[in-house]
Write an enzyme that holds these catalytic residues in place. Sequence first.
Site, PDB file in Angstrom:
ATOM      1  N   LYS A  78       0.804  -1.231   0.000  1.00  0.00           N
ATOM      2  CA  LYS A  78       0.000   0.000   0.000  1.00  0.00           C
ATOM      3  C   LYS A  78       0.835   1.278   0.000  1.00  0.00           C
ATOM      4  O   LYS A  78       0.294   2.355  -0.137  1.00  0.00           O
ATOM      5  CB  LYS A  78      -0.865   0.039   1.266  1.00  0.00           C
ATOM      6  CG  LYS A  78      -1.980  -0.985   1.319  1.00  0.00           C
ATOM      7  CD  LYS A  78      -2.725  -0.847   2.646  1.00  0.00           C
ATOM      8  CE  LYS A  78      -3.672  -1.999   2.852  1.00  0.00           C
ATOM      9  NZ  LYS A  78      -4.159  -2.112   4.218  1.00  0.00           N
ATOM     10  N   ALA A 140      -7.604  -5.483   8.286  1.00  0.00           N
ATOM     11  CA  ALA A 140      -7.408  -6.672   9.112  1.00  0.00           C
ATOM     12  C   ALA A 140      -8.748  -7.274   9.534  1.00  0.00           C
ATOM     13  O   ALA A 140      -8.934  -8.490   9.501  1.00  0.00           O
ATOM     14  CB  ALA A 140      -6.575  -6.308  10.336  1.00  0.00           C
ATOM     15  N   GLY A 190      -5.435 -14.400  11.304  1.00  0.00           N
ATOM     16  CA  GLY A 190      -4.448 -14.923  12.243  1.00  0.00           C
ATOM     17  C   GLY A 190      -3.525 -16.030  11.798  1.00  0.00           C
ATOM     18  O   GLY A 190      -2.653 -16.414  12.574  1.00  0.00           O
ATOM     19  N   CYS A 195       2.172 -12.996  12.095  1.00  0.00           N
ATOM     20  CA  CYS A 195       0.958 -12.434  12.683  1.00  0.00           C
ATOM     21  C   CYS A 195       0.772 -12.907  14.123  1.00  0.00           C
ATOM     22  O   CYS A 195       1.017 -14.071  14.433  1.00  0.00           O
ATOM     23  CB  CYS A 195      -0.194 -12.917  11.815  1.00  0.00           C
ATOM     24  SG  CYS A 195      -1.754 -12.802  12.609  1.00  0.00           S
ATOM     25  N   THR A 197      -2.222 -11.887  15.846  1.00  0.00           N
ATOM     26  CA  THR A 197      -3.611 -11.530  16.165  1.00  0.00           C
ATOM     27  C   THR A 197      -4.266 -12.550  17.096  1.00  0.00           C
ATOM     28  O   THR A 197      -4.960 -12.192  18.055  1.00  0.00           O
ATOM     29  CB  THR A 197      -4.434 -11.400  14.863  1.00  0.00           C
ATOM     30  OG1 THR A 197      -3.928 -10.281  14.154  1.00  0.00           O
ATOM     31  CG2 THR A 197      -5.908 -11.197  15.125  1.00  0.00           C
ATOM     32  N   GLY A 230      -0.649 -18.516   6.266  1.00  0.00           N
ATOM     33  CA  GLY A 230      -0.482 -19.820   6.904  1.00  0.00           C
ATOM     34  C   GLY A 230       0.119 -20.886   6.013  1.00  0.00           C
ATOM     35  O   GLY A 230       0.172 -22.055   6.385  1.00  0.00           O
ATOM     36  N   MET A 313       2.487  -6.641   8.868  1.00  0.00           N
ATOM     37  CA  MET A 313       2.084  -5.269   8.575  1.00  0.00           C
ATOM     38  C   MET A 313       1.398  -4.595   9.762  1.00  0.00           C
ATOM     39  O   MET A 313       1.181  -3.397   9.764  1.00  0.00           O
ATOM     40  CB  MET A 313       1.169  -5.244   7.331  1.00  0.00           C
ATOM     41  CG  MET A 313       1.884  -5.652   6.055  1.00  0.00           C
ATOM     42  SD  MET A 313       3.504  -4.871   5.848  1.00  0.00           S
ATOM     43  CE  MET A 313       3.056  -3.148   5.760  1.00  0.00           C
ATOM     44  N   SER A 358       2.696 -32.664  -9.154  1.00  0.00           N
ATOM     45  CA  SER A 358       2.819 -33.963  -8.496  1.00  0.00           C
ATOM     46  C   SER A 358       1.560 -34.276  -7.686  1.00  0.00           C
ATOM     47  O   SER A 358       1.012 -35.377  -7.769  1.00  0.00           O
ATOM     48  CB  SER A 358       4.063 -33.945  -7.605  1.00  0.00           C
ATOM     49  OG  SER A 358       4.281 -35.198  -7.061  1.00  0.00           O
ATOM     50  N   THR A 361      -1.188 -35.280  -9.987  1.00  0.00           N
ATOM     51  CA  THR A 361      -1.009 -36.625 -10.531  1.00  0.00           C
ATOM     52  C   THR A 361      -1.432 -37.675  -9.496  1.00  0.00           C
ATOM     53  O   THR A 361      -2.064 -38.675  -9.831  1.00  0.00           O
ATOM     54  CB  THR A 361       0.465 -36.837 -10.950  1.00  0.00           C
ATOM     55  OG1 THR A 361       0.870 -35.732 -11.727  1.00  0.00           O
ATOM     56  CG2 THR A 361       0.644 -38.101 -11.756  1.00  0.00           C
TER      57      THR A 361
HETATM   58  P1  5GP Z   1       2.064 -15.813   5.347  1.00  0.00           P
HETATM   59  O1  5GP Z   1       2.003 -16.263   3.933  1.00  0.00           O
HETATM   60  O2  5GP Z   1       3.281 -14.989   5.602  1.00  0.00           O
HETATM   61  O3  5GP Z   1       1.865 -16.896   6.347  1.00  0.00           O
HETATM   62  O4  5GP Z   1       0.821 -14.842   5.558  1.00  0.00           O
HETATM   63  C1  5GP Z   1       0.641 -13.646   4.811  1.00  0.00           C
HETATM   64  C2  5GP Z   1      -0.580 -12.933   5.336  1.00  0.00           C
HETATM   65  O5  5GP Z   1      -0.430 -12.610   6.721  1.00  0.00           O
HETATM   66  C3  5GP Z   1      -0.853 -11.587   4.686  1.00  0.00           C
HETATM   67  O6  5GP Z   1      -1.436 -11.701   3.421  1.00  0.00           O
HETATM   68  C4  5GP Z   1      -1.766 -10.930   5.700  1.00  0.00           C
HETATM   69  O7  5GP Z   1      -3.105 -11.320   5.540  1.00  0.00           O
HETATM   70  C5  5GP Z   1      -1.265 -11.501   7.032  1.00  0.00           C
HETATM   71  N1  5GP Z   1      -0.460 -10.528   7.776  1.00  0.00           N
HETATM   72  C6  5GP Z   1       0.638  -9.876   7.380  1.00  0.00           C
HETATM   73  N2  5GP Z   1       1.133  -9.103   8.364  1.00  0.00           N
HETATM   74  C7  5GP Z   1       0.318  -9.265   9.420  1.00  0.00           C
HETATM   75  C8  5GP Z   1       0.290  -8.718  10.734  1.00  0.00           C
HETATM   76  O8  5GP Z   1       1.151  -7.955  11.166  1.00  0.00           O
HETATM   77  N3  5GP Z   1      -0.745  -9.128  11.518  1.00  0.00           N
HETATM   78  C9  5GP Z   1      -1.707  -9.965  11.068  1.00  0.00           C
HETATM   79  N4  5GP Z   1      -2.715 -10.268  11.875  1.00  0.00           N
HETATM   80  N5  5GP Z   1      -1.687 -10.525   9.858  1.00  0.00           N
HETATM   81  C10 5GP Z   1      -0.692 -10.169   9.042  1.00  0.00           C
END
Ligand code: 5GP
Length: 392
Positions: A78, A140, A190, A195, A197, A230, A313, A358, A361
């Site tokens: 952003k 968020a 979360g 993250c 959260t 995740g 973020m 893979s 398949t």
């Molecule tokens: P990763 O692929 O790193 O497991 O997850 C990426 C996602 O984590 C991002 O697209 C976003 O939704 C979330 N995310 C990124 N930074 C933060 C943060 O500081 N706090 C929270 N709650 N989620 C985050």
Amino acid sequence: MTQVINEEQLDYCDVLIKPKRSTLNSRKEPNVYRKYTFKWSNRTIEGNGLTVANMATTGTFEMAKVFQYNKMFCCLQKHYSFDSLYEFFTENNLSAKTLDGHICGNDYVFLSTGINTEDVNKTKRVLDTGLCKNLCIDIANGYIPKLLEAVSLFRKEYPDIIIMVGNVVTGDMVQDLILAGADLVKCGIGPGANCTTRKQTGVGRPQLSTVLDCAEAAHAVGGYICADGGITCYGDIAKAYGAGADFVMVGSLVAGTDEAEGDIIEKVYRTNEYDCYIETEERVVDGFTLIDEISVPDKPKYETKKFKLAYGMSSKYAQDKHWNGMANYRTSEGIVTLKEYVGPVQNIIDDYLGSLRSTMTYINCTKLKDFPKVTTFYKVRRILNNDGKGIL
Ligand code: 5GP
């Protein structure tokens, strides 16, 4: 009265995909691309659903260029200024090509925005140039009423753009956002690697159950979902597709690459090994003089490892860096980590596509779109038979 939902909630690590008798003989056969037709914008794009997160470290112009070449998507961070966005979208619109030579312009790139006035004003300025075709409205907590209003307003003013919006974890809200004008909804609260959260607020939902629920809800009203966060390994991406995700958003998976923001950080570690020197020792056996060579440990060996900084973020670090500090009514919901440096992101994309072929398949999935139709999950207690790491 407080309610408890007893239905078990699953994460990617709680399941494995059941292999099936296959008509596919080779990993070359499955088609890892599909056509996406977006409900409101009514545009069709052929691609693979892997999507870069709009985190400051990953949602870079450099990342977008590699992803679009591979017919994959990128949500820009952003914090780019209007001028740099204008320059990027203008140039990209003229020159961007996919690996099959198709001129794709800005088809695979999402502009990202929040919903505060400053963000919305900048976003409208960019959209009014007519260069940018896709928008990711990202906050968020996707449950606040202002988000629905923002989606409706953007949809009304820009009927042709693809709108992605998030984040939520329940089917009801997915449908509300789609009916308000979103083409696809970003799902996940979360699960992200950076993250906190869930720890700070106690709010969240395991990601596989989120995807199962939200995908069904979105598809019932003609929309798509993007499983966001995740992903710890390529197998998790396959599981997300299997659970119904149309797109899968990754942050930390690509945070250690050349295309991610930030310099390479080198750290020197002392290992358990030693450089040795040779000493000789003489001994006399039966009148003969023998010389033994003995390896004597000298200096400890050091190794240099390379990393890139990755940060959530909502972390204090990000808020200090991008928003002039953390407002006193907020808390940090993210952390800062070091991601091992892995070189060009194309290596990850190639490895991911190989893994995806893979999986397809193994489960007799000829087309990416058919993933959920042919996926059966085993609920398991353990998915790895070792730590997943060898020495080479
Ligand atoms: P990763 O692929 O790193 O497991 O997850 C990426 C996602 O984590 C991002 O697209 C976003 O939704 C979330 N995310 C990124 N930074 C933060 C943060 O500081 N706090 C929270 N709650 N989620 C985050």
